[in-house]
Design a protein around this motif. Sequence first.
Motif, PDB file in Angstrom:
ATOM      1  N   MET A 102       0.850  -1.173   0.000  1.00 40.30           N
ATOM      2  CA  MET A 102       0.000   0.000   0.000  1.00 40.30           C
ATOM      3  C   MET A 102       0.900   1.242   0.000  1.00 40.30           C
ATOM      4  O   MET A 102       1.883   1.295   0.735  1.00 40.30           O
ATOM      5  N   GLU A 103       0.561   2.237  -0.777  1.00 41.68           N
ATOM      6  CA  GLU A 103       1.355   3.459  -0.854  1.00 41.68           C
ATOM      7  C   GLU A 103       1.136   4.310   0.391  1.00 41.68           C
ATOM      8  O   GLU A 103       0.082   4.241   1.030  1.00 41.68           O
ATOM      9  N   LYS A 104       2.133   5.122   0.724  1.00 41.48           N
ATOM     10  CA  LYS A 104       2.083   5.940   1.945  1.00 41.48           C
ATOM     11  C   LYS A 104       0.870   6.868   1.972  1.00 41.48           C
ATOM     12  O   LYS A 104       0.236   7.034   3.003  1.00 41.48           O
ATOM     13  N   ARG A 105       0.542   7.466   0.850  1.00 39.08           N
ATOM     14  CA  ARG A 105      -0.623   8.372   0.779  1.00 39.08           C
ATOM     15  C   ARG A 105      -1.897   7.614   1.141  1.00 39.08           C
ATOM     16  O   ARG A 105      -2.740   8.098   1.877  1.00 39.08           O
ATOM     17  N   GLU A 106      -2.045   6.384   0.637  1.00 35.76           N
ATOM     18  CA  GLU A 106      -3.234   5.581   0.932  1.00 35.76           C
ATOM     19  C   GLU A 106      -3.271   5.174   2.403  1.00 35.76           C
ATOM     20  O   GLU A 106      -4.343   5.153   3.011  1.00 35.76           O
ATOM     21  N   ILE A 107      -2.123   4.860   2.983  1.00 35.51           N
ATOM     22  CA  ILE A 107      -2.061   4.521   4.408  1.00 35.51           C
ATOM     23  C   ILE A 107      -2.570   5.706   5.228  1.00 35.51           C
ATOM     24  O   ILE A 107      -3.401   5.544   6.128  1.00 35.51           O
ATOM     25  N   GLU A 163      -6.859  -6.108   6.952  1.00 32.17           N
ATOM     26  CA  GLU A 163      -6.606  -7.018   5.838  1.00 32.17           C
ATOM     27  C   GLU A 163      -5.378  -7.891   6.089  1.00 32.17           C
ATOM     28  O   GLU A 163      -4.564  -8.133   5.202  1.00 32.17           O
ATOM     29  N   MET A 164      -5.207  -8.296   7.353  1.00 33.99           N
ATOM     30  CA  MET A 164      -4.129  -9.204   7.770  1.00 33.99           C
ATOM     31  C   MET A 164      -2.735  -8.600   7.575  1.00 33.99           C
ATOM     32  O   MET A 164      -1.774  -9.312   7.346  1.00 33.99           O
ATOM     33  N   ARG A 165      -2.610  -7.258   7.650  1.00 36.33           N
ATOM     34  CA  ARG A 165      -1.308  -6.624   7.526  1.00 36.33           C
ATOM     35  C   ARG A 165      -1.225  -5.398   8.436  1.00 36.33           C
ATOM     36  O   ARG A 165      -2.236  -4.881   8.881  1.00 36.33           O
ATOM     37  N   VAL A 166      -0.016  -4.967   8.647  1.00 34.21           N
ATOM     38  CA  VAL A 166       0.266  -3.770   9.432  1.00 34.21           C
ATOM     39  C   VAL A 166       1.080  -2.825   8.558  1.00 34.21           C
ATOM     40  O   VAL A 166       2.091  -3.218   7.979  1.00 34.21           O
ATOM     41  N   GLU A 167       0.602  -1.598   8.468  1.00 37.83           N
ATOM     42  CA  GLU A 167       1.314  -0.557   7.710  1.00 37.83           C
ATOM     43  C   GLU A 167       1.770   0.494   8.718  1.00 37.83           C
ATOM     44  O   GLU A 167       1.009   0.877   9.603  1.00 37.83           O
ATOM     45  N   ARG A 168       2.993   0.986   8.585  1.00 37.27           N
ATOM     46  CA  ARG A 168       3.555   1.922   9.557  1.00 37.27           C
ATOM     47  C   ARG A 168       4.076   3.176   8.855  1.00 37.27           C
ATOM     48  O   ARG A 168       4.686   3.096   7.792  1.00 37.27           O
ATOM     49  N   LEU A 169       3.825   4.324   9.488  1.00 30.13           N
ATOM     50  CA  LEU A 169       4.375   5.598   9.025  1.00 30.13           C
ATOM     51  C   LEU A 169       4.971   6.350  10.211  1.00 30.13           C
ATOM     52  O   LEU A 169       4.448   6.279  11.325  1.00 30.13           O
ATOM     53  N   GLU A 170       6.033   7.074   9.948  1.00 32.31           N
ATOM     54  CA  GLU A 170       6.661   7.941  10.946  1.00 32.31           C
ATOM     55  C   GLU A 170       6.165   9.370  10.748  1.00 32.31           C
ATOM     56  O   GLU A 170       5.674   9.722   9.664  1.00 32.31           O
ATOM     57  N   ALA A 171       6.308  10.212  11.764  1.00 31.42           N
ATOM     58  CA  ALA A 171       5.829  11.586  11.717  1.00 31.42           C
ATOM     59  C   ALA A 171       6.355  12.341  10.506  1.00 31.42           C
ATOM     60  O   ALA A 171       5.614  13.048   9.832  1.00 31.42           O
ATOM     61  N   GLU A 172       7.619  12.207  10.231  1.00 33.63           N
ATOM     62  CA  GLU A 172       8.208  12.939   9.096  1.00 33.63           C
ATOM     63  C   GLU A 172       7.584  12.525   7.776  1.00 33.63           C
ATOM     64  O   GLU A 172       7.391  13.339   6.886  1.00 33.63           O
ATOM     65  N   GLU A 173       7.242  11.248   7.642  1.00 37.14           N
ATOM     66  CA  GLU A 173       6.600  10.773   6.428  1.00 37.14           C
ATOM     67  C   GLU A 173       5.188  11.366   6.305  1.00 37.14           C
ATOM     68  O   GLU A 173       4.760  11.735   5.212  1.00 37.14           O
TER      69      GLU A 173
END
Length: 159
Positions: free
Chosen positions: A1-6, A145-155
């Motif tokens: 999944m792309e960062k924008r979608e997350i 959906e059986m996954r984990v997506e992670r983003l940091e503050a700067e992202e």
Amino acid sequence: MEKREILERSLALVEESPFVFVSSLNREGYPETRTMFNLQSRHHYPHVRLANLPHPSPLTLYFATNTSSRKVDQLLRDPKMSAYFTDSSTWRGLLLVGRGELISDPSIRKALWSDSWKVYYREGVNDPDYAVFRMESQTLELYGEMRVERLEAEEMKTL
């Protein structure tokens, strides 16, 4: 999944959830979790004018509570906290981890205020027991959906 979608899916979950589970650390360093009103939900709290408030990141959260509550004491002592939003019908969840800060700015307090809260704060928006705090999210983890997506503050700031 792309960062924008997350980020978009995370923001949607925040807006859909009527409640949020908030954790802060007690004097012994253990987390204490409680359910709070999700003031970020436009559907459940349409009176809140978040667009007029400072938002250093897309997932800056605001909360209202009693000044006399344990969580305020805990956040003043140690600002580390987390917020968890969930949609139990789809098994989606969002964990935000960050730092809390007590807010004294009268314009922010007023932007969050609801007259229905006079039950809790008899003196209204200026009641000394009415507290507002802000959480600056440092990380997010979106579960689904059986996954984990992670983003940091700067992202998050660059999306």
